[in-house]
Design a protein around this motif. Sequence first.
Motif, PDB file in Angstrom:
ATOM      1  N   VAL A  21       0.845  -1.229   0.004  1.00 20.70           N
ATOM      2  CA  VAL A  21       0.113   0.135  -0.020  1.00 20.70           C
ATOM      3  C   VAL A  21       0.987   1.328   0.039  1.00 20.70           C
ATOM      4  O   VAL A  21       0.587   2.412  -0.719  1.00 20.70           O
ATOM      5  CB  VAL A  21      -0.952  -0.037   1.359  1.00 20.70           C
ATOM      6  N   ILE A  22       1.895   1.335   1.084  1.00 20.76           N
ATOM      7  CA  ILE A  22       2.759   2.383   0.972  1.00 20.76           C
ATOM      8  C   ILE A  22       3.605   2.631  -0.417  1.00 20.76           C
ATOM      9  O   ILE A  22       3.715   3.805  -0.757  1.00 20.76           O
ATOM     10  CB  ILE A  22       3.774   2.416   2.214  1.00 20.76           C
ATOM     11  N   VAL A  23       4.443   1.649  -0.896  1.00 25.30           N
ATOM     12  CA  VAL A  23       4.964   1.879  -1.718  1.00 25.30           C
ATOM     13  C   VAL A  23       4.386   2.172  -2.933  1.00 25.30           C
ATOM     14  O   VAL A  23       4.733   3.186  -3.603  1.00 25.30           O
ATOM     15  CB  VAL A  23       5.863   0.609  -2.002  1.00 25.30           C
ATOM     16  N   MET A  24       3.328   1.149  -3.440  1.00 21.42           N
ATOM     17  CA  MET A  24       2.485   1.355  -4.675  1.00 21.42           C
ATOM     18  C   MET A  24       1.662   2.659  -4.698  1.00 21.42           C
ATOM     19  O   MET A  24       1.675   3.324  -5.627  1.00 21.42           O
ATOM     20  CB  MET A  24       1.974   0.143  -5.013  1.00 21.42           C
ATOM     21  N   GLY A  25       1.188   3.265  -3.648  1.00 21.15           N
ATOM     22  CA  GLY A  25       0.424   4.239  -3.430  1.00 21.15           C
ATOM     23  C   GLY A  25       1.353   5.536  -3.689  1.00 21.15           C
ATOM     24  O   GLY A  25       0.861   6.307  -4.409  1.00 21.15           O
ATOM     25  N   ALA A  41       8.854  -1.130  -9.311  1.00 17.90           N
ATOM     26  CA  ALA A  41       8.538  -1.472  -7.917  1.00 17.90           C
ATOM     27  C   ALA A  41       7.528  -2.502  -7.643  1.00 17.90           C
ATOM     28  O   ALA A  41       7.756  -3.428  -6.891  1.00 17.90           O
ATOM     29  CB  ALA A  41       8.095  -0.103  -7.256  1.00 17.90           C
ATOM     30  N   LEU A  42       6.500  -2.561  -8.258  1.00 17.71           N
ATOM     31  CA  LEU A  42       5.718  -3.721  -8.145  1.00 17.71           C
ATOM     32  C   LEU A  42       6.387  -5.169  -8.674  1.00 17.71           C
ATOM     33  O   LEU A  42       5.964  -6.114  -8.273  1.00 17.71           O
ATOM     34  CB  LEU A  42       4.491  -3.497  -9.138  1.00 17.71           C
ATOM     35  N   ILE A  43       7.039  -5.160  -9.753  1.00 17.36           N
ATOM     36  CA  ILE A  43       7.795  -6.394  -9.894  1.00 17.36           C
ATOM     37  C   ILE A  43       8.691  -6.832  -8.778  1.00 17.36           C
ATOM     38  O   ILE A  43       8.855  -8.238  -8.549  1.00 17.36           O
ATOM     39  CB  ILE A  43       8.886  -6.303 -11.274  1.00 17.36           C
ATOM     40  N   LEU A  44       9.419  -5.983  -8.171  1.00 13.27           N
ATOM     41  CA  LEU A  44      10.190  -6.196  -6.912  1.00 13.27           C
ATOM     42  C   LEU A  44       9.371  -6.712  -5.820  1.00 13.27           C
ATOM     43  O   LEU A  44       9.808  -7.882  -5.216  1.00 13.27           O
ATOM     44  CB  LEU A  44      10.881  -5.134  -6.416  1.00 13.27           C
ATOM     45  N   ILE A  45       8.281  -6.346  -5.695  1.00 11.02           N
ATOM     46  CA  ILE A  45       7.283  -6.831  -4.794  1.00 11.02           C
ATOM     47  C   ILE A  45       6.669  -8.242  -4.975  1.00 11.02           C
ATOM     48  O   ILE A  45       6.867  -9.099  -4.108  1.00 11.02           O
ATOM     49  CB  ILE A  45       6.179  -5.908  -4.400  1.00 11.02           C
ATOM     50  N   ALA A  46       6.175  -8.318  -6.229  1.00  8.61           N
ATOM     51  CA  ALA A  46       5.576  -9.716  -6.583  1.00  8.61           C
ATOM     52  C   ALA A  46       6.910 -10.626  -6.702  1.00  8.61           C
ATOM     53  O   ALA A  46       6.479 -11.885  -6.167  1.00  8.61           O
ATOM     54  CB  ALA A  46       4.994  -9.361  -8.039  1.00  8.61           C
ATOM     55  N   HIS A 145      -8.566  -0.402  -1.172  1.00  9.90           N
ATOM     56  CA  HIS A 145      -8.748   0.455  -2.459  1.00  9.90           C
ATOM     57  C   HIS A 145      -8.853   1.832  -2.335  1.00  9.90           C
ATOM     58  O   HIS A 145      -8.861   2.811  -3.056  1.00  9.90           O
ATOM     59  CB  HIS A 145     -10.094  -0.165  -3.243  1.00  9.90           C
ATOM     60  N   ILE A 146      -8.483   2.407  -0.902  1.00 13.30           N
ATOM     61  CA  ILE A 146      -8.511   3.756  -0.563  1.00 13.30           C
ATOM     62  C   ILE A 146      -7.035   4.220  -1.068  1.00 13.30           C
ATOM     63  O   ILE A 146      -7.007   5.469  -1.288  1.00 13.30           O
ATOM     64  CB  ILE A 146      -8.263   3.944   0.845  1.00 13.30           C
ATOM     65  N   ILE A 147      -6.148   3.240  -1.533  1.00 12.34           N
ATOM     66  CA  ILE A 147      -4.893   3.693  -2.448  1.00 12.34           C
ATOM     67  C   ILE A 147      -5.339   4.658  -3.591  1.00 12.34           C
ATOM     68  O   ILE A 147      -4.490   5.462  -3.996  1.00 12.34           O
ATOM     69  CB  ILE A 147      -4.319   2.320  -2.677  1.00 12.34           C
TER      70      ILE A 147
END
Length: 233
Positions: A21-25, A41-46, A145-147
């Motif tokens: 939430v924090i990183v992708m937001g 960034a999302l690839i690293l998390i996934a 989904h508040i993001i």
Amino acid sequence: MKKLYEKSEIWFAVGWIMIYVIVMGNMRANFGESSVLSLLALILIAGAITVFIFKNNLSEKYGLERGNLKGCLFFIPFVLLSFVNLIAGVKMHYTGSDMVTALLLMALVGYVEELIFRGLLFKAMEKDNLRSAVIVTALTFGAGHIINLFTGQIAFETLLQIVYAVAIGFAFVAAFIKTGSLIPCIVTHSLVDMTSLFSGEFSRTMDILISVVITLVMVIYGCWLLKEKKLNE
């Protein structure tokens, strides 16, 4: 990472939810959905979550195998949900390489959110109380989904999205319980997010109507999937 997981699966799940939430937001708010930086960034998390799961032989536990997909009405409600964004027609939100990047990001959003909400969090809570696990994972998925407020989405649309996302989260977790597989949920979630990049303009009335229909269909479908399952375990 493994030590935290062994100490508390719940805090392990909560930690990944907070990171996501924090990183992708912040990434989507500052760089947008078509940014290569957001995608990386999302690839690293996934990648980090996926490597952890397969390295520790947890793929079956977290639904990354086929499971038993029988008795789910061919996932017809999920198929319809996958293309609901196209009801108002098609509009290209991005073009060229920006569209490719945005599509990849949206596909990964579906994958990561299913892993952390239906996978990590649900499985961490399921062993203590199945009913609570279902409720909490559905509610947190909706609240997550508040993001979208940070990406410029207006508050009214976000509120509607939170409401029907709770219902979708319930149907998804019901499907996971029924089949033991997250694959149908991942595919559906990714398609919903990807088709949002082609969505036409909805009127406020249409927004409300579709949100109500989605909520009702997903709740009914989720209850049908769980009709033989006792949630007071």
